[in-house]
Scaffold this motif. Sequence first.
Motif, PDB file in Angstrom:
ATOM      1  N   ARG A 187       0.842  -1.195   0.000  1.00  0.00           N
ATOM      2  CA  ARG A 187       0.000   0.000   0.000  1.00  0.00           C
ATOM      3  C   ARG A 187       0.880   1.250   0.000  1.00  0.00           C
ATOM      4  O   ARG A 187       2.103   1.168   0.118  1.00  0.00           O
ATOM      5  N   LEU A 188       0.233   2.408  -0.111  1.00  0.00           N
ATOM      6  CA  LEU A 188       0.930   3.688  -0.019  1.00  0.00           C
ATOM      7  C   LEU A 188       1.131   4.069   1.439  1.00  0.00           C
ATOM      8  O   LEU A 188       0.333   3.705   2.307  1.00  0.00           O
ATOM      9  N   LEU A 189       2.175   4.832   1.698  1.00  0.00           N
ATOM     10  CA  LEU A 189       2.363   5.414   3.019  1.00  0.00           C
ATOM     11  C   LEU A 189       1.298   6.482   3.258  1.00  0.00           C
ATOM     12  O   LEU A 189       0.867   7.155   2.305  1.00  0.00           O
ATOM     13  N   PRO A 190       0.852   6.663   4.493  1.00  0.00           N
ATOM     14  CA  PRO A 190      -0.025   7.812   4.771  1.00  0.00           C
ATOM     15  C   PRO A 190       0.751   9.104   4.549  1.00  0.00           C
ATOM     16  O   PRO A 190       1.982   9.130   4.675  1.00  0.00           O
ATOM     17  N   PRO A 191       0.097  10.192   4.177  1.00  0.00           N
ATOM     18  CA  PRO A 191       0.812  11.452   3.942  1.00  0.00           C
ATOM     19  C   PRO A 191       1.612  11.860   5.184  1.00  0.00           C
ATOM     20  O   PRO A 191       1.125  11.744   6.311  1.00  0.00           O
ATOM     21  N   GLY A 192       2.827  12.310   4.967  1.00  0.00           N
ATOM     22  CA  GLY A 192       3.639  12.728   6.111  1.00  0.00           C
ATOM     23  C   GLY A 192       5.054  13.048   5.706  1.00  0.00           C
ATOM     24  O   GLY A 192       5.455  12.864   4.545  1.00  0.00           O
ATOM     25  N   MET A 193       5.824  13.518   6.646  1.00  0.00           N
ATOM     26  CA  MET A 193       7.242  13.821   6.429  1.00  0.00           C
ATOM     27  C   MET A 193       8.058  12.600   6.823  1.00  0.00           C
ATOM     28  O   MET A 193       7.972  12.133   7.963  1.00  0.00           O
ATOM     29  N   TYR A 194       8.825  12.073   5.902  1.00  0.00           N
ATOM     30  CA  TYR A 194       9.604  10.867   6.149  1.00  0.00           C
ATOM     31  C   TYR A 194      11.072  11.090   5.795  1.00  0.00           C
ATOM     32  O   TYR A 194      11.407  11.911   4.940  1.00  0.00           O
ATOM     33  N   ASN A 195      11.938  10.351   6.489  1.00  0.00           N
ATOM     34  CA  ASN A 195      13.347  10.307   6.102  1.00  0.00           C
ATOM     35  C   ASN A 195      13.462   9.317   4.949  1.00  0.00           C
ATOM     36  O   ASN A 195      13.625   8.119   5.141  1.00  0.00           O
ATOM     37  N   ARG A 196      13.377   9.838   3.753  1.00  0.00           N
ATOM     38  CA  ARG A 196      13.255   8.970   2.587  1.00  0.00           C
ATOM     39  C   ARG A 196      14.618   8.580   2.011  1.00  0.00           C
ATOM     40  O   ARG A 196      15.620   9.270   2.203  1.00  0.00           O
ATOM     41  N   THR A 197      14.594   7.468   1.282  1.00  0.00           N
ATOM     42  CA  THR A 197      15.808   6.904   0.706  1.00  0.00           C
ATOM     43  C   THR A 197      15.735   6.949  -0.812  1.00  0.00           C
ATOM     44  O   THR A 197      14.687   6.639  -1.400  1.00  0.00           O
ATOM     45  N   LEU A 198      16.825   7.330  -1.445  1.00  0.00           N
ATOM     46  CA  LEU A 198      16.914   7.284  -2.900  1.00  0.00           C
ATOM     47  C   LEU A 198      17.562   5.965  -3.315  1.00  0.00           C
ATOM     48  O   LEU A 198      18.602   5.581  -2.783  1.00  0.00           O
ATOM     49  N   LEU A 199      16.936   5.283  -4.266  1.00  0.00           N
ATOM     50  CA  LEU A 199      17.490   4.054  -4.834  1.00  0.00           C
ATOM     51  C   LEU A 199      18.187   4.448  -6.128  1.00  0.00           C
ATOM     52  O   LEU A 199      17.540   4.674  -7.154  1.00  0.00           O
ATOM     53  N   ALA A 200      19.498   4.557  -6.064  1.00  0.00           N
ATOM     54  CA  ALA A 200      20.282   5.092  -7.174  1.00  0.00           C
ATOM     55  C   ALA A 200      20.962   3.967  -7.940  1.00  0.00           C
ATOM     56  O   ALA A 200      21.617   3.111  -7.341  1.00  0.00           O
ATOM     57  N   THR A 201      20.804   3.983  -9.246  1.00  0.00           N
ATOM     58  CA  THR A 201      21.474   3.009 -10.099  1.00  0.00           C
ATOM     59  C   THR A 201      21.725   3.622 -11.467  1.00  0.00           C
ATOM     60  O   THR A 201      20.980   4.501 -11.909  1.00  0.00           O
ATOM     61  N   TYR A 202      22.747   3.112 -12.134  1.00  0.00           N
ATOM     62  CA  TYR A 202      22.852   3.358 -13.564  1.00  0.00           C
ATOM     63  C   TYR A 202      21.759   2.524 -14.225  1.00  0.00           C
ATOM     64  O   TYR A 202      21.459   1.416 -13.770  1.00  0.00           O
ATOM     65  N   GLU A 239       4.611   4.183  -8.928  1.00  0.00           N
ATOM     66  CA  GLU A 239       5.202   4.901 -10.064  1.00  0.00           C
ATOM     67  C   GLU A 239       4.331   6.073 -10.498  1.00  0.00           C
ATOM     68  O   GLU A 239       4.830   7.073 -11.012  1.00  0.00           O
ATOM     69  N   SER A 240       3.008   5.959 -10.310  1.00  0.00           N
ATOM     70  CA  SER A 240       2.090   6.997 -10.773  1.00  0.00           C
ATOM     71  C   SER A 240       1.875   8.108  -9.747  1.00  0.00           C
ATOM     72  O   SER A 240       1.133   9.055 -10.007  1.00  0.00           O
ATOM     73  N   ILE A 241       2.509   7.999  -8.590  1.00  0.00           N
ATOM     74  CA  ILE A 241       2.346   9.001  -7.525  1.00  0.00           C
ATOM     75  C   ILE A 241       3.517   9.983  -7.561  1.00  0.00           C
ATOM     76  O   ILE A 241       4.692   9.579  -7.534  1.00  0.00           O
ATOM     77  N   GLU A 242       3.225  11.247  -7.640  1.00  0.00           N
ATOM     78  CA  GLU A 242       4.284  12.261  -7.643  1.00  0.00           C
ATOM     79  C   GLU A 242       5.087  12.197  -6.341  1.00  0.00           C
ATOM     80  O   GLU A 242       4.510  12.047  -5.250  1.00  0.00           O
ATOM     81  N   VAL A 243       6.397  12.348  -6.457  1.00  0.00           N
ATOM     82  CA  VAL A 243       7.261  12.302  -5.282  1.00  0.00           C
ATOM     83  C   VAL A 243       6.866  13.371  -4.266  1.00  0.00           C
ATOM     84  O   VAL A 243       6.893  13.143  -3.049  1.00  0.00           O
ATOM     85  N   LYS A 244       6.449  14.530  -4.756  1.00  0.00           N
ATOM     86  CA  LYS A 244       6.096  15.643  -3.867  1.00  0.00           C
ATOM     87  C   LYS A 244       4.861  15.355  -3.020  1.00  0.00           C
ATOM     88  O   LYS A 244       4.608  16.057  -2.043  1.00  0.00           O
ATOM     89  N   GLU A 245       4.078  14.314  -3.377  1.00  0.00           N
ATOM     90  CA  GLU A 245       2.913  13.963  -2.574  1.00  0.00           C
ATOM     91  C   GLU A 245       3.294  13.276  -1.273  1.00  0.00           C
ATOM     92  O   GLU A 245       2.452  13.115  -0.378  1.00  0.00           O
ATOM     93  N   LYS A 246       4.535  12.798  -1.165  1.00  0.00           N
ATOM     94  CA  LYS A 246       5.062  12.203   0.071  1.00  0.00           C
ATOM     95  C   LYS A 246       4.257  10.986   0.518  1.00  0.00           C
ATOM     96  O   LYS A 246       3.997  10.790   1.705  1.00  0.00           O
ATOM     97  N   ARG A 247       3.890  10.147  -0.451  1.00  0.00           N
ATOM     98  CA  ARG A 247       3.170   8.920  -0.153  1.00  0.00           C
ATOM     99  C   ARG A 247       4.022   7.681  -0.409  1.00  0.00           C
ATOM    100  O   ARG A 247       3.565   6.556  -0.207  1.00  0.00           O
ATOM    101  N   THR A 248       5.234   7.883  -0.920  1.00  0.00           N
ATOM    102  CA  THR A 248       6.125   6.763  -1.213  1.00  0.00           C
ATOM    103  C   THR A 248       7.503   7.013  -0.608  1.00  0.00           C
ATOM    104  O   THR A 248       7.890   8.147  -0.329  1.00  0.00           O
ATOM    105  N   ASP A 249       8.217   5.930  -0.407  1.00  0.00           N
ATOM    106  CA  ASP A 249       9.611   5.983   0.035  1.00  0.00           C
ATOM    107  C   ASP A 249      10.404   5.055  -0.880  1.00  0.00           C
ATOM    108  O   ASP A 249       9.831   4.278  -1.641  1.00  0.00           O
ATOM    109  N   ILE A 250      11.726   5.122  -0.780  1.00  0.00           N
ATOM    110  CA  ILE A 250      12.640   4.393  -1.665  1.00  0.00           C
ATOM    111  C   ILE A 250      12.357   4.848  -3.099  1.00  0.00           C
ATOM    112  O   ILE A 250      11.638   4.220  -3.875  1.00  0.00           O
ATOM    113  N   ILE A 251      12.915   5.996  -3.459  1.00  0.00           N
ATOM    114  CA  ILE A 251      12.607   6.670  -4.711  1.00  0.00           C
ATOM    115  C   ILE A 251      13.665   6.345  -5.767  1.00  0.00           C
ATOM    116  O   ILE A 251      14.857   6.582  -5.566  1.00  0.00           O
TER     117      ILE A 251
END
Length: 428
Positions: A187-202, A239-251
């Motif tokens: 499911r999606l995270l509830p709206p909120g401020m989270y210490n989010r993680t970036l999943l970085a790859t080539y 994937e369809s949720i804008e990052v600025k909505e703060k409903r997902t983590d591991i970006i």
Amino acid sequence: MFYKIETIDNITSTSNRSKVREFKFAAVQDIQCLCAKHFQYLADIRTSSDQCNITCGGGSDDKNGVPMTCGGAKSVEVYFLKGDCVKGSFTADHAASRYAGCIKKPKTLPSSNLHIVTSSHNCMTVCQSEEHPLAFYDRKNCWCGRARNSIDLTRKVDSCNTSDTVTTLRTQVFRTFVEDIRCGNVRLLPPGMYNRTLLATYPGSGNTWTRYLLEKATGYYTGSVYNDRSLSEIGYLGESIEVKEKRTDIIKDHFVNNKPISDFSAAFILVIRNPYKCIISFFNWALKSGSHVKSAPDEVIQQKINQTMKEEVLSWAKLHEKILSQKRPVLVMYYEDIVADPISSVRKMVEFLPNPALHPSDLEERLACLSQEITGLARRPPRKHSYFFPPKVRLDVNKAIEKVREMLRKRGIEKDLPPYERGPEMEW
């Protein structure tokens, strides 16, 4: 909340069965079946409801005799369609296509689920009817169940098709079409401020697959800066949720074209893959219009190697330099390690995440469940090929590899970069 939907009233007809195969998502509301190619045509993923309390018609009960629900007055239950159902008993071909591997037989077996059958596909039929996700068969006995700590399907042994003495210590495992709900609820995270993680790859380094592993393990959708519709269509709904909505983590982010690093990230997971392999994967993606499962012709790939491999490997090195120079925490994972031991790897990644919401209390149960469906939702079929890397190209690639190796050492990463200089033939 409904958008464009298709109502299928008679799925038993040949024309409608063919039509249903075009859809990826289905929703149930009372006696109506609603089908669509995209989730957002059926419902708004940002909203969830606990009002799915209409009892299904026709006396539909689960295996414990509890009436099943089919949505609510203003709610629908939405399902992702992973494949065609099997009508009647399984065949030998079904068993071959659902074979999960050979494992060591656990010391204790669930005797309550033990059956005497004459074939693996008969075993699958029994376990499917009893609503178990796994069927275990050792040429004599069949038992049904699911993965647990003593049954890790990523820990396979050599083939079970050996002497009878050996097969008494091993068992074949087959996957039925029953979903294990332990890791099915994402499911999606509830709206909120989270210490989010970036999943970085080539690009081409397993980002999409890693997201699948982390979603199943944490129970929450991952996000992306790309809004790739082809991924949301196959089940990556974050994937369809804008990052600025703060409903997902591991970006997910590939940081192409000197893109700056976002300031919302508290930490990074950096997945590194052999550049000889990931650049080829990226070429396939780019040449097939962004497809995550199709491959370009070998001669076209070879042309790209000759013309742009140097440019791409410099981008590969630059991405790793960008992440490794950050002051924030970085977890380095080698793609080859994730392939070799996905369960231990995803456990390590979950433990690293700074957001406590992504540390489920039932992590080990979710990982056991994950071991049954480790492949993921988007995989390019493997194929044999033999690309030629001219000496000058190999020199450029190997220089970039050594540069990244030095960056990792400077950062204090304990595990050294694998010997990628061996080229695409490297065994790992």
